[in-house]
Design a protein around this motif. Structure first.
Motif, PDB file in Angstrom:
ATOM      1  N   ASN A 197      40.546 -86.196  17.805  1.00 27.20           N
ATOM      2  CA  ASN A 197      39.321 -86.557  18.337  1.00 27.20           C
ATOM      3  C   ASN A 197      39.365 -86.370  19.749  1.00 27.20           C
ATOM      4  O   ASN A 197      39.717 -87.358  20.524  1.00 27.20           O
ATOM      5  CB  ASN A 197      38.641 -87.859  17.787  1.00 27.20           C
ATOM      6  N   TRP A 202      39.118 -81.167  17.085  1.00 28.52           N
ATOM      7  CA  TRP A 202      39.814 -81.930  16.345  1.00 28.52           C
ATOM      8  C   TRP A 202      41.015 -80.773  15.918  1.00 28.52           C
ATOM      9  O   TRP A 202      41.108 -79.877  16.354  1.00 28.52           O
ATOM     10  CB  TRP A 202      39.090 -82.006  14.896  1.00 28.52           C
ATOM     11  N   LYS A 256      31.415 -86.333  18.007  1.00 29.26           N
ATOM     12  CA  LYS A 256      31.716 -85.237  18.889  1.00 29.26           C
ATOM     13  C   LYS A 256      30.483 -84.550  19.374  1.00 29.26           C
ATOM     14  O   LYS A 256      30.686 -83.660  20.195  1.00 29.26           O
ATOM     15  CB  LYS A 256      32.572 -84.346  17.574  1.00 29.26           C
ATOM     16  N   ASN A 297      34.645 -87.209  24.994  1.00 31.00           N
ATOM     17  CA  ASN A 297      34.054 -86.280  23.991  1.00 31.00           C
ATOM     18  C   ASN A 297      32.861 -85.802  24.847  1.00 31.00           C
ATOM     19  O   ASN A 297      32.433 -86.219  25.766  1.00 31.00           O
ATOM     20  CB  ASN A 297      33.576 -86.866  22.883  1.00 31.00           C
TER      21      ASN A 297
END
Length: 320
Positions: A197, A202, A256, A297
């Motif tokens: 993450n 990923w 995400k 993110n």
């Protein structure tokens, strides 16, 4: 951040790990015997393509010793600013082994890997004891490796390092159990399985089936935080192994991307999961943290709070 979590309605509160550059390295490098060095490239995946990234590498260069309390001061601060349950997340002890395997552990310090695992368990026992003495009653181990062992490519890489991907889950369950089996009855321990993450990317893919029996029946934790935010996590069928005394937290909401999952979709997925674990032993959460590293993110703070508010709306609707 604590105030905002409380305002949203969360009952267990974290400090957001703002002091850490990486979710695991800032902790592990404070263990005597652990050395960090320039990393080897890791391929992260996104919907738009792959990202090459080389996080620092962890190796064991001497005898492992717990020479300082690592997370205790952070916990004391958190405890002082919330009236709800303060929760501590620390990297799983498996993080010291998996990425380097035997080659990442000095042969002079540990010619016998059994001694390595014994010392690793001991340093973690000492850290857990220090947290408990400070008043901590809720600890989560963040573990990427059990999830990585669900990915065919990661299993092949482990085999290339000289490890048996079928034996590793048993060894890792035994390691974590050696840390927590003597814990006080009022200390709750959970494990979070993560497939990577960072920057909305990923590393691993694949359902939990390859590790499910070991994960749910050999690992003596109280609860599991399972990533289930998209198809790469597989279906809920591996949850059929969950025994009747454990809790599963469904990580249904992605951290995400900013899009907020519709309530109807989330509710339907909870109903699907409840075919394997009854609703009274299910919870819901984001699939992972909103940032596992300082790189973050591809979402905004506003997106984050909106997602948490949606989760609380969901829990009130499903569990009333």
């Amino acid at each position: 951040v604590v105030r905002r979590q409380e305002a949203v309605g969360l009952q267990s509160i974290t400090d957001g790990e703002f002091r850490r550059e990486f979710f695991h390295l800032d902790f592990l490098q404070r263990l005597q015997g652990v050395t960090t060095s320039a990393g080897v490239g890791v391929k992260f995946h996104t919907q738009q393509g792959d990202i090459d990234f080389a996080p620092p590498r962890v190796t064991v260069t001497g005898k492992l010793r717990h020479v300082q309390d690592i997370q205790t001061d952070d916990f004391r601060f958190l405890k002082s600013v919330t009236t709800r349950t303060p929760k501590v997340c620390i990297p799983s002890p498996t993080m010291v082994h998996f990425r380097g395997g035997r080659k990442g552990i000095d042969i002079t310090a540990y010619p016998d890997l059994d001694e390595f695992f014994e010392d690793l368990a001991q340093v973690y026992r000492e850290e857990v004891s220090s947290l408990y003495a400070a008043g901590c009653r809720y600890i989560q181990f963040d573990d990427t490796n059990l999830a990585y062992l669900c990915d065919a490519q990661q299993r092949a890489q482990a085999q290339a390092r000289g490890d048996d991907p079928n034996a590793l889950p048993h060894a890792y369950a035994a390691l974590i159990n050696a840390v927590i089996d003597g814990r006080p009855k009022d200390l709750t321990v959970a494990v979070h399985l993560c497939r990577g993450n960072m920057q909305s990317a990923w590393v691993a893919e694949g359902g939990y089936e390859p590790v499910a029996d070991v994960l749910f029946n050999e690992l003596h934790v109280d609860a599991y935080f399972l990533e289930y935010d998209d198809a790469r996590s597989g279906g809920f069928e591996p949850m059929r192994f969950v025994p009747g005394n454990k809790v599963v937290v469904l990580g249904l909401m992605t951290t995400k991307v900013p899009a907020i999952e519709p309530l109807a979709d989330l509710t339907r997925r909870i109903e699907e999961a409840a075919r394997y674990v009854p609703l009274e032993r299910l919870c819901v959460s984001p699939q992972c943290g909103f940032s596992s590293t300082v790189h973050g993110n591809e979402i905004t703070e506003a997106d984050q709070w909106a997602k948490l508010e949606r989760l609380l709306e969901l829990t009130r609707q499903v569990w009333r």
